[in-house]
Design a protein around this motif. Sequence first.
Motif, PDB file in Angstrom:
ATOM      1  N   THR A 273       0.834  -1.195   0.000  1.00 40.17           N
ATOM      2  CA  THR A 273       0.000   0.000   0.000  1.00 40.17           C
ATOM      3  C   THR A 273       0.876   1.256   0.000  1.00 40.17           C
ATOM      4  OG1 THR A 273      -0.112   0.139   2.404  1.00 40.17           O
ATOM      5  CG2 THR A 273      -1.750  -1.229   1.309  1.00 40.17           C
ATOM      6  N   PRO A 274       0.548   2.239  -0.823  1.00 38.43           N
ATOM      7  CA  PRO A 274       1.340   3.482  -0.836  1.00 38.43           C
ATOM      8  C   PRO A 274       1.376   4.154   0.532  1.00 38.43           C
ATOM      9  CG  PRO A 274      -0.153   3.393  -2.711  1.00 38.43           C
ATOM     10  CD  PRO A 274      -0.523   2.262  -1.822  1.00 38.43           C
ATOM     11  N   PHE A 275       0.306   4.017   1.296  1.00 42.84           N
ATOM     12  CA  PHE A 275       0.260   4.692   2.593  1.00 42.84           C
ATOM     13  C   PHE A 275       1.320   4.152   3.537  1.00 42.84           C
ATOM     14  CE2 PHE A 275      -1.247   5.522   6.852  1.00 42.84           C
ATOM     15  CZ  PHE A 275      -1.603   6.858   6.766  1.00 42.84           C
ATOM     16  N   TRP A 276       1.488   2.827   3.573  1.00 42.58           N
ATOM     17  CA  TRP A 276       2.519   2.257   4.445  1.00 42.58           C
ATOM     18  C   TRP A 276       3.904   2.637   3.957  1.00 42.58           C
ATOM     19  CZ3 TRP A 276       6.615  -1.162   3.951  1.00 42.58           C
ATOM     20  CH2 TRP A 276       7.188  -1.601   5.151  1.00 42.58           C
ATOM     21  N   LEU A 277       4.102   2.628   2.644  1.00 40.13           N
ATOM     22  CA  LEU A 277       5.403   3.025   2.085  1.00 40.13           C
ATOM     23  C   LEU A 277       5.737   4.467   2.449  1.00 40.13           C
ATOM     24  CD1 LEU A 277       5.111   1.355  -1.429  1.00 40.13           C
ATOM     25  CD2 LEU A 277       6.530   0.592   0.480  1.00 40.13           C
ATOM     26  N   LEU A 278       4.733   5.347   2.411  1.00 40.23           N
ATOM     27  CA  LEU A 278       4.959   6.739   2.786  1.00 40.23           C
ATOM     28  C   LEU A 278       5.284   6.858   4.268  1.00 40.23           C
ATOM     29  CD1 LEU A 278       2.125   8.556   0.788  1.00 40.23           C
ATOM     30  CD2 LEU A 278       4.584   8.675   0.353  1.00 40.23           C
ATOM     31  N   SER A 279       4.601   6.065   5.105  1.00 39.53           N
ATOM     32  CA  SER A 279       4.866   6.135   6.536  1.00 39.53           C
ATOM     33  C   SER A 279       6.269   5.654   6.877  1.00 39.53           C
ATOM     34  CB  SER A 279       3.831   5.306   7.304  1.00 39.53           C
ATOM     35  OG  SER A 279       3.994   3.924   7.050  1.00 39.53           O
ATOM     36  N   GLU A 280       6.839   4.792   6.007  1.00 34.99           N
ATOM     37  CA  GLU A 280       8.199   4.313   6.194  1.00 34.99           C
ATOM     38  C   GLU A 280       9.221   5.145   5.422  1.00 34.99           C
ATOM     39  OE1 GLU A 280       9.211   1.581   8.162  1.00 34.99           O
ATOM     40  OE2 GLU A 280       7.171   1.882   8.933  1.00 34.99           O
ATOM     41  N   GLU A 281       8.749   6.235   4.776  1.00 32.17           N
ATOM     42  CA  GLU A 281       9.602   7.156   4.009  1.00 32.17           C
ATOM     43  C   GLU A 281      10.265   6.466   2.817  1.00 32.17           C
ATOM     44  OE1 GLU A 281      12.342   9.005   6.648  1.00 32.17           O
ATOM     45  OE2 GLU A 281      10.775  10.047   7.798  1.00 32.17           O
ATOM     46  N   ARG A 282       9.592   5.469   2.265  1.00 31.32           N
ATOM     47  CA  ARG A 282      10.062   4.818   1.032  1.00 31.32           C
ATOM     48  C   ARG A 282       9.335   5.471  -0.134  1.00 31.32           C
ATOM     49  NH1 ARG A 282       9.444  -1.527   2.326  1.00 31.32           N
ATOM     50  NH2 ARG A 282       9.765  -1.587   0.054  1.00 31.32           N
ATOM     51  N   TYR A 283       9.759   6.680  -0.433  1.00 34.33           N
ATOM     52  CA  TYR A 283       9.030   7.513  -1.385  1.00 34.33           C
ATOM     53  C   TYR A 283       9.122   6.985  -2.816  1.00 34.33           C
ATOM     54  CZ  TYR A 283       9.166  10.619   2.630  1.00 34.33           C
ATOM     55  OH  TYR A 283       9.045  11.151   3.885  1.00 34.33           O
ATOM     56  N   GLU A 284      10.265   6.455  -3.203  1.00 33.06           N
ATOM     57  CA  GLU A 284      10.411   5.953  -4.572  1.00 33.06           C
ATOM     58  C   GLU A 284       9.510   4.749  -4.805  1.00 33.06           C
ATOM     59  OE1 GLU A 284      14.464   5.152  -5.399  1.00 33.06           O
ATOM     60  OE2 GLU A 284      15.120   7.254  -5.200  1.00 33.06           O
ATOM     61  N   ASP A 285       9.468   3.838  -3.840  1.00 31.59           N
ATOM     62  CA  ASP A 285       8.579   2.672  -3.972  1.00 31.59           C
ATOM     63  C   ASP A 285       7.113   3.097  -3.999  1.00 31.59           C
ATOM     64  OD1 ASP A 285      10.746   0.976  -3.952  1.00 31.59           O
ATOM     65  OD2 ASP A 285      10.690   0.690  -1.775  1.00 31.59           O
ATOM     66  N   ALA A 286       6.771   4.087  -3.169  1.00 34.51           N
ATOM     67  CA  ALA A 286       5.399   4.579  -3.169  1.00 34.51           C
ATOM     68  C   ALA A 286       5.039   5.196  -4.511  1.00 34.51           C
ATOM     69  CB  ALA A 286       5.215   5.608  -2.054  1.00 34.51           C
ATOM     70  N   VAL A 305       4.343  12.011  -5.198  1.00 33.87           N
ATOM     71  CA  VAL A 305       4.574  11.778  -3.775  1.00 33.87           C
ATOM     72  C   VAL A 305       5.030  13.053  -3.090  1.00 33.87           C
ATOM     73  CG1 VAL A 305       6.072  10.579  -2.136  1.00 33.87           C
ATOM     74  CG2 VAL A 305       5.045   9.320  -4.025  1.00 33.87           C
ATOM     75  N   SER A 306       5.825  13.843  -3.778  1.00 30.64           N
ATOM     76  CA  SER A 306       6.321  15.080  -3.181  1.00 30.64           C
ATOM     77  C   SER A 306       5.182  16.024  -2.825  1.00 30.64           C
ATOM     78  CB  SER A 306       7.285  15.769  -4.146  1.00 30.64           C
ATOM     79  OG  SER A 306       6.638  16.031  -5.396  1.00 30.64           O
TER      80      SER A 306
END
Length: 573
Positions: A273-286, A305-306
């Motif tokens: 999920t993009p939300f979990w990726l964002l919470s982990e600061e994995r912006y490229e994967d999100a 994402v930015s």
Amino acid sequence: RLQACVYFASVFQAMSCGIHYLASVFMAATPNFVCGFPGNVSSVLFHNSSASSIEDIWTLWTSTENYIVVQLENGEIWELDQCSRSKREVSLDLAYEYKGNKSVFPCSDGFLYDDTKWKSTVVTQWDLVCDREWLAKLIQPMFMLGVLIGAVIFGDIADRLGRQRVIWFTSAGQFVFGIAVAFTFDYYSFVTVRFLLAMVSSGYLVVAFVYVTEFVGIKARTWASMHVHAFFAMGIMIVALVGFLVRTWWVYQIFLSIATLPFVLCCWMLPETPFWLLSEERYEDAQKVIDTMARWNKVSTPCKVSELCSVQQDDLASERMGDDDMSSAKKHNILDLFCNWQIARRTITVWLIWFTGSLGYYVFSLSSVSLGGNEYLNLFLIGAVELPCYIIACVAMDKLGRRNTLIPFLILSALICVLIMFIPQDFNILIILANMAGKFSIGVAFGLIYLYTAELYPTIVRSLAVGSGSMMCRVGSVVAPFCVYLRSVWIFMPLVATVYFFQLLVGIMALLSGILTIMLPETLGKPLTNTLVEATEMGRNKKSCSEKTPPAHSGAALEKIEMFGQERVSTDK
């Protein structure tokens, strides 16, 4: 398109949870049985009926207090009870009634089981009857204990490692452990593997709820979250169908386990999920997941994402100015759910609803096979009645409100439980219909309380509130099998009377819950509260709360904040 594919793929596997939760209804069934005898039988006598084999007598068996008289080829005459056998000292004539001396022996030669309905169950496989009967009664409670532990463990792991990995592991685990159950070699290995199966099944159900919630938009979230339970109910229907077609327990278990094999083969394709990726600061994967969503959904200008991060940071900064420090949320504990009389009363009511909903749900489900008539049809209907109940619940929640939907269905379930007490035992159809109506009403309340609890508490203790409510729910699911099985302890109460007693108990608790719910505030159309002061005021001044408008966030930020609250709640559940 992508959200629809992800949603239906994820909830398809939720059927396996319903399958394994109720599989023991038939797999651990106890057929009619009597003590074994030492030797070859020449004739069998049951009251005024005689036969050459015991298999011909089972159709006449009506009560556990009956006994069978057999004459062996060596001339010995034995009376076979369920847990003992007696050898007649004088064996002149083969008669059912005998007043002479008898020698009582234990069932050292095993037991003889009625295989007309089930060729084999775990009870007949390992002789879980008489002094070992309590082992059979522990099968479902031990499974529910695994459900409790699995929900806690995998909910936390999903926060740490991501939803995708947990979904992979738990879905594969359901298949592997489900097949392994069929090949266990004794009772203890059977219970152990089923305990592990319960953990992964519960873990999948919790994490899948979070997973689909994060992918589905706000407008469809109520319907999407409620209908995860609908696929669970479809799993119950599959249990009834497979149980009717397959009468050997290990083959039955294999068929149930491979029912959701297609998802296991393709679950690795599901994205994080993009939300979990964002919470982990994995912006490229999100960003990669967002771009994939844009291609599937044919969006020409996908979001960046930015941009999302900048909006979120601005909104969180403005919230920190009004709430001192966001880190203070980490200092809260379960005692904050009793910080004042308003919140304490709310917590007690919510906990009671969670416990009553779970207890009623499983009491109605597990006892459905003991109501008379066709037990397979009974269980199928108990599962089928849930499908329209969730549709009605969604419509009523959006039109009437959460509280105004919860109160009448709790009281209705209480009235139905009382009504069942007055239906004559010979009216099997009426009893089954009333049982279905009770399951329908308690199902609405049980499905509704998930979302209602999240809206009743502020952000700083919302996870604690839903997490503690879920714990009460699991306690209810552990207690429910004991309520159904207690009839084997209370031997002075008839089977149906014992079932009625516990349905009456559920009815009393449902009535009490419905009355207490009147004091809860309505949350439909109201913004989520952030502090305990706001949550307390929502209960005291309903008018001012209803007129309160949401904070002036942008659309993207508001959705993200609401998704954050829902995500944290669902994970701890």
